[in-house]
Design an enzyme around this catalytic site. Structure first.
Site, PDB file in Angstrom:
ATOM      1  N   GLU A 286       0.824  -1.219   0.000  1.00  0.00           N
ATOM      2  CA  GLU A 286       0.000   0.000   0.000  1.00  0.00           C
ATOM      3  C   GLU A 286       0.852   1.261   0.000  1.00  0.00           C
ATOM      4  OE1 GLU A 286      -4.366  -1.019   1.902  1.00  0.00           O
ATOM      5  OE2 GLU A 286      -3.037   0.300   3.011  1.00  0.00           O
ATOM      6  N   HIS A 307       8.487 -26.434  -1.460  1.00  0.00           N
ATOM      7  CA  HIS A 307       7.864 -27.554  -2.172  1.00  0.00           C
ATOM      8  C   HIS A 307       6.703 -27.078  -3.036  1.00  0.00           C
ATOM      9  CE1 HIS A 307      10.158 -30.640   0.114  1.00  0.00           C
ATOM     10  NE2 HIS A 307      10.301 -29.583   0.910  1.00  0.00           N
ATOM     11  N   LYS A 421     -14.291  -0.308  -3.863  1.00  0.00           N
ATOM     12  CA  LYS A 421     -15.394   0.045  -2.958  1.00  0.00           C
ATOM     13  C   LYS A 421     -16.496   0.767  -3.737  1.00  0.00           C
ATOM     14  CE  LYS A 421     -12.395   0.746   1.025  1.00  0.00           C
ATOM     15  NZ  LYS A 421     -11.832   1.732   1.922  1.00  0.00           N
TER      16      LYS A 421
HETATM   17  O1  PA5 Z   1      -3.562   0.889   5.875  1.00  0.00           O
HETATM   18  C1  PA5 Z   1      -4.680   1.298   5.646  1.00  0.00           C
HETATM   19  O2  PA5 Z   1      -4.965   2.500   5.693  1.00  0.00           O
HETATM   20  C2  PA5 Z   1      -5.806   0.344   5.310  1.00  0.00           C
HETATM   21  O3  PA5 Z   1      -5.360  -0.944   5.139  1.00  0.00           O
HETATM   22  C3  PA5 Z   1      -6.841   0.351   6.415  1.00  0.00           C
HETATM   23  O4  PA5 Z   1      -6.244  -0.014   7.611  1.00  0.00           O
HETATM   24  C4  PA5 Z   1      -7.990  -0.590   6.100  1.00  0.00           C
HETATM   25  O5  PA5 Z   1      -8.563  -0.261   4.875  1.00  0.00           O
HETATM   26  C5  PA5 Z   1      -9.043  -0.526   7.196  1.00  0.00           C
HETATM   27  O6  PA5 Z   1      -9.513   0.781   7.330  1.00  0.00           O
HETATM   28  P1  PA5 Z   1     -10.288   1.236   8.608  1.00  0.00           P
HETATM   29  O7  PA5 Z   1      -9.371   1.135   9.780  1.00  0.00           O
HETATM   30  O8  PA5 Z   1     -10.693   2.639   8.321  1.00  0.00           O
HETATM   31  O9  PA5 Z   1     -11.469   0.318   8.795  1.00  0.00           O
END
Ligand code: PA5
Length: 444
Positions: A286, A307, A421
């Site tokens: 990310e 494996h 989303k």
């Molecule tokens: O690193 C990030 O920002 C994302 O992976 C969020 O943690 C994830 O989408 C969950 O979001 P939230 O904590 O708002 O539910």
């Protein structure tokens, strides 16, 4: 302290290039001075050293309430609101925790990280016989996967345990002001913890997002934070480049990327580290995968995956490098027994520790993969305890910040995760998405 070995990945000279070291120093300075892209999300940078004993006391007091009233605690969260806690709990726990738990610690289960109907059905069925509590973790407070699971869990907890007890054993970890998780927590009077505005999800394991579930599971959050704080000092900008493991790792992976190594595979030789791999994949994926750039973070568990993926790694396309997290000392000792008949031919191992064989598998694999053209970085930690995991977490976080800035991206946003989303809400007919619903219908 963590030891980093890049000798089988690169010629040292590749890192001595002045321009590269200048870029690392500039990235460090940008982080410290908060002048980098995403500078409103730098709360993780000095988080370990700023956590007070009083704050940890609050987290532990809340954990004690859950430990006292629950035999099972379900942690609802996804992505950064899930992976860090799971990584630490699984790394520190007994591999057969659900079988060996004699009631001294609650069982920790995870939900809100998928939308599998069978998963949620089976979880809710299982919980019928459990005195369970819930930690609802969501920074935005609106994430669909987590909100769906929480709606089911809240209802079941209230029905099974009564409203008053549910109020005691449901805890929220969310934003200070906004989102449905905050609204619900305030309305119901749940104990709640705040995720600081300036700490993004994937950098939040050392906030209550990770600390609370880890404390409920019975692990030492002080040692975890101490390990991270020691690593914060060991990777500070005044530490010379060659002695700063995060700087060297960040630089090395960028050099490898420039040389065409587009995929980094994180490797462990301890099954307990499986979820550390998952946490690391999210952290780097990310943070760096944007603007049509970024190393693809993959992960394997060895020797299991030797494996399955071993063939590809040894002889497939040469676009990969490996980073091995190596644990020097196991917690337990297990020797191979001698067998008079030696039917399996394994008497050459009699009296040896299992870990000695594992270490030779590790070394043998390293040499074979290097021979096969796979650069190999090694990150060594002494043992799998809270202190060392704290170090490892901060080491990777700091390196990720530096690495993303060297790459030229904003390591602290994740605009790409919104696309699915939007489509999902359009397909489900969420109010407010009418136009998108119409548009998407023409495509299916
Ligand atoms: O690193 C990030 O920002 C994302 O992976 C969020 O943690 C994830 O989408 C969950 O979001 P939230 O904590 O708002 O539910």
């Amino acid at each position: 302290m963590i030891r980093l070995d890049i000798s089988k990945a690169l010629q040292e000279a590749a890192l001595e290039e002045t321009a590269l070291q200048q870029r690392v120093a500039a990235a460090q300075a940008q982080l410290e001075e908060a002048t980098c892209p995403g500078n409103d999300f730098l709360g993780w940078l000095h988080l370990p050293s700023s956590i007070t004993p009083e704050f940890l006391g609050e987290v532990k007091a809340c954990a004690d309430v859950l430990r006292q009233h629950c035999d099972t605690v379900v942690v609802a969260g996804i992505g950064g609101s899930y992976l860090g806690a799971r990584a630490v709990i699984e790394a520190l726990g007994n591999s057969f925790a659900w079988l060996t738990n004699k009631g001294e610690n609650p069982d920790i289960l995870f939900a809100g990280n998928n939308i599998g109907e069978d998963y949620l059905y089976e979880l809710t069925q299982y919980l019928k016989t459990r005195q369970f509590g819930v930690i609802n973790i969501s920074k935005s407070g609106t994430t669909t996967e987590t909100a769906l699971a929480f709606r089911l869990l809240k209802k079941q907890c209230e029905e099974q345990r009564g409203k008053e007890m549910a109020r005691k054993v449901i805890v929220a970890v969310t934003d200070a002001r906004k989102g449905a998780a905050r609204t619900t927590a305030d309305k119901e009077g749940y104990t709640s913890f705040i995720i600081p505005d300036n700490v993004g999800g994937r950098f939040s394991v050392l906030t209550p997002v990770g600390l609370l579930p880890i404390a409920v599971a019975g692990f030492d959050v002080e040692a975890l934070v101490k390990g991270a704080a020691d690593m914060e000092r060991a990777t500070a900008p005044e530490v010379p480049f060659a002695q700063n493991p995060s700087a060297v790792y960040a630089a090395a992976r960028n050099v490898l990327y420039q040389q065409g190594k587009k995929i980094e595979i994180l490797v462990n030789f301890q099954p307990k580290l499986h979820y550390m791999n998952e946490w690391w994949k999210q952290l780097y994926g990310e943070s760096e995968g944007k603007d049509l750039k970024g190393i693809f973070p993959a992960a394997v568990d060895f020797s299991t995956d030797l494996h399955s993926m071993g063939q590809w790694i040894q002889e497939g396309e040469r676009t990969i490098f490996e980073t091995v997290v190596s644990v020097e000392n196991p917690e337990h000792t297990l020797l191979f027994p001698h067998d008079e008949e030696n039917l399996d031919g394994l008497n050459f191992l009699s009296g040896k520790r299992v870990d000695e064989v594992n270490k030779m598998a590790e070394l043998g694999t390293r040499l074979a993969h290097v021979d096969g053209g796979v650069p190999n970085i090694r990150v060594c930690i002494d043992r799998l305890d809270a202190y060392n995991l704290g170090q490892l977490i901060y080491f990777f976080e700091k390196a990720c910040g530096i690495s993303g800035l060297i790459l030229g991206v904003n390591p602290f946003n994740q605009p790409g995760v919104e696309a699915y989303k939007k489509n999902m809400f359009a397909l489900l007919g969420k109010p407010g998405y009418e136009k998108e619903t119409e548009a998407i219908k023409t495509r299916i």
